[in-house]
Design a protein around this motif. Structure first.
Motif, short mmCIF file in Angstrom:
data_model
loop_
_atom_site.label_atom_id
_atom_site.label_comp_id
_atom_site.label_asym_id
_atom_site.label_seq_id
_atom_site.Cartn_x
_atom_site.Cartn_y
_atom_site.Cartn_z
N HIS A 1 2.82 22.37 4.36
CA HIS A 1 2.16 21.80 3.17
C HIS A 1 3.17 21.24 2.18
N ARG A 2 4.27 22.01 1.99
CA ARG A 2 5.31 21.50 1.09
C ARG A 2 5.89 20.19 1.61
N TYR A 3 6.13 20.20 2.94
CA TYR A 3 6.68 18.99 3.54
C TYR A 3 5.70 17.83 3.39
N GLN A 4 4.41 18.18 3.58
CA GLN A 4 3.38 17.15 3.43
C GLN A 4 3.33 16.61 1.99
N ALA A 5 3.47 17.53 1.02
CA ALA A 5 3.47 17.09 -0.37
C ALA A 5 4.64 16.16 -0.66
N ASN B 1 5.53 8.75 0.08
CA ASN B 1 4.60 7.67 0.44
C ASN B 1 4.16 6.90 -0.82
N LYS B 2 3.86 7.66 -1.89
CA LYS B 2 3.47 7.01 -3.15
C LYS B 2 4.58 6.13 -3.68
N GLN C 1 4.49 2.23 -4.27
CA GLN C 1 4.83 1.59 -5.54
C GLN C 1 5.91 0.52 -5.35
N GLU C 2 6.94 0.90 -4.52
CA GLU C 2 7.98 -0.10 -4.26
C GLU C 2 7.41 -1.31 -3.54
N LYS C 3 6.44 -1.01 -2.63
CA LYS C 3 5.81 -2.12 -1.91
C LYS C 3 5.07 -3.02 -2.89
N ASP C 4 4.31 -2.40 -3.82
CA ASP C 4 3.58 -3.20 -4.81
C ASP C 4 4.55 -4.00 -5.69
N GLN C 5 5.64 -3.34 -6.10
CA GLN C 5 6.62 -4.06 -6.91
C GLN C 5 7.21 -5.24 -6.16
N LEU C 6 7.55 -4.99 -4.88
CA LEU C 6 8.11 -6.08 -4.08
C LEU C 6 7.09 -7.21 -3.90
#
Length: 397
Positions: free
Chosen positions: A105-109, A115-116, A120-125
């Protein structure tokens, strides 16, 4: 590389989830078996106790069953111990799996956070890409505009060259004209000096003529005043002559009526022609003078026009008479009224007012004894304080 690691982490997580699901199924099976065994042992003990309580008559019939059950009890105990050991192992595995699940779960978090961030970087790009495309379009449009402007500037440059050549030609012509204008300017300056001299002479002559004109106008005004004065005096003399002739003709009848009626003025009053007059002993406002005469049964002395002759009693210069002027604010209509209610004169805003009229909304009329024959009327505010003359009819004996 990051995508590959992300895919590997996803596959590892699916495998671990499958193992956790299989371990949970085994634990649930063992718990169910243990529960069944416990139910069986509980039922055996219940049967045993029931047989003990029932009695001997029924003990023989159930002895065989109890013996078999008692024989099976040790086996059941051994199986229960084995199941309990398996349960302990399963609980240990469960705890290990829970810890691994927590780690997962920690790894997933952490993966969700990465991923977020990646999104965000994808949206910025993507936004930067869109802005770059827009800037590209703008630059292309500006380039087109610059090219068009460059073309226009080159055309204007050619036009300016042509205009420059024309201006050079015009400059030569202007220089020639300038030389000619300089010559004409010198001539004009000389003419200007001569004209200024003539102007100064004409100004002096004009000043002298204005002074002479002013003197002539003053003389004309004096002569006009003298003419008007002579005409008024002539008219007064004519009126006096007519009045005297009328009085002479009416004198016998007046003498007869006076003797018949024996009319006389009250004490302190003086008679003039057919009326009695009294001069006030003090100066006061026009309204006070009006009320004072009315309290004596008389009225302020009335004059029908500026030429009517009235007696003057004493040496007072200014005297209130029974006339007043009024202007209506709404219609600008003016009236000249008498204390007896008679309307002597009236007019509108375009009608010529008498010479003695003032700008007050309500003014009162007085006469000045310093002027000849008391015929000049003047107007002033009704709050001024002058002497006054009361007028009344004579009384019989």
């Amino acid at each position: 590389m990051e995508a590959n690691e992300y895919m590997n982490s996803l596959s590892n997580r699916t495998m671990e989830r499958r193992r956790c699901s299989l371990g949970r199924a085994k634990v649930y099976q063992l718990i169910g078996v243990c529960f069944v065994l416990l139910c069986i042992t509980q039922s055996a003990f219940n049967v045993y106790l029931w047989h003990e309580s029932v009695g001997i008559s029924k003990s023989m019939n159930a002895s065989a069953c109890n013996v078999t059950l008692l024989e099976e009890v040790p086996a059941l105990h051994s199986e229960t111990e084995q199941y309990l050991k398996q349960i302990d192992k399963l609980f240990q595995e469960k705890s290990e799996l829970l810890e691994k699940n927590k780690q997962l779960h920690r790894y997933q978090a952490s993966l969700n956070e990465t991923n977020k961030l990646l999104e965000q970087e994808k949206d910025q790009l993507f936004n930067e890409k869109r802005e770059l495309l827009q800037n590209k379009d703008k630059l292309e449009n500006e380039t087109k505009k610059y090219l068009q402007e460059k073309k226009l500037l080159s055309e204007e440059k050619n036009k300016l060259k042509l205009e420059k050549n024309l201006l050079f030609q015009w400059c030569k012509q202007l220089k020639q004209q300038k030389d000619e204008m300089a010559k004409s300017k010198n001539e004009l300056v000389q003419n200007k000096l001569e004209l200024e001299k003539e102007k100064n002479e004409l100004l002096q002559e004009n000043k002298q003529l204005k002074q002479q004109n002013c003197n002539l106008y003053q003389e004309k005004w004096k002569l006009q005043e003298e003419k008007d004065l002579l005409e008024r005096r002539n008219k007064e003399l004519e009126d006096k002559i007519v009045e005297k002739e009328k009085l002479i003709s009416e004198l016998p009848a007046i003498i007869n009526t006076v003797e018949a009626n024996k009319l006389r003025c009250p004490p302190g009053w003086q008679r003039f022609m057919s009326s009695c007059y009294q001069l006030s002993a003090e100066a006061n406002t026009w309204m006070y003078a009006k009320q004072n005469c009315e309290s004596k049964g008389a009225q302020l002395m009335m004059l029908n026009d500026e030429t009517e002759q009235r007696p003057f009693l004493g040496g007072v210069l200014k005297i209130w008479i029974g006339l007043y002027g009024k202007i209506q604010n709404n219609t600008l209509i003016w009236y000249l009224m008498g204390v007896d209610g008679r309307l002597l004169r009236s007019g509108g805003p375009n009608t010529r007012k008498p010479q003695f009229w003032t700008s007050f909304s309500q003014s009162c009329v007085y006469i000045d004894h310093s002027l000849p024959c008391m015929k000049s009327w003047s107007m002033g505010t009704c709050m001024e304080k002058f002497y006054w003359i009361c007028e009344t009819d004579p009384i019989g004996t």
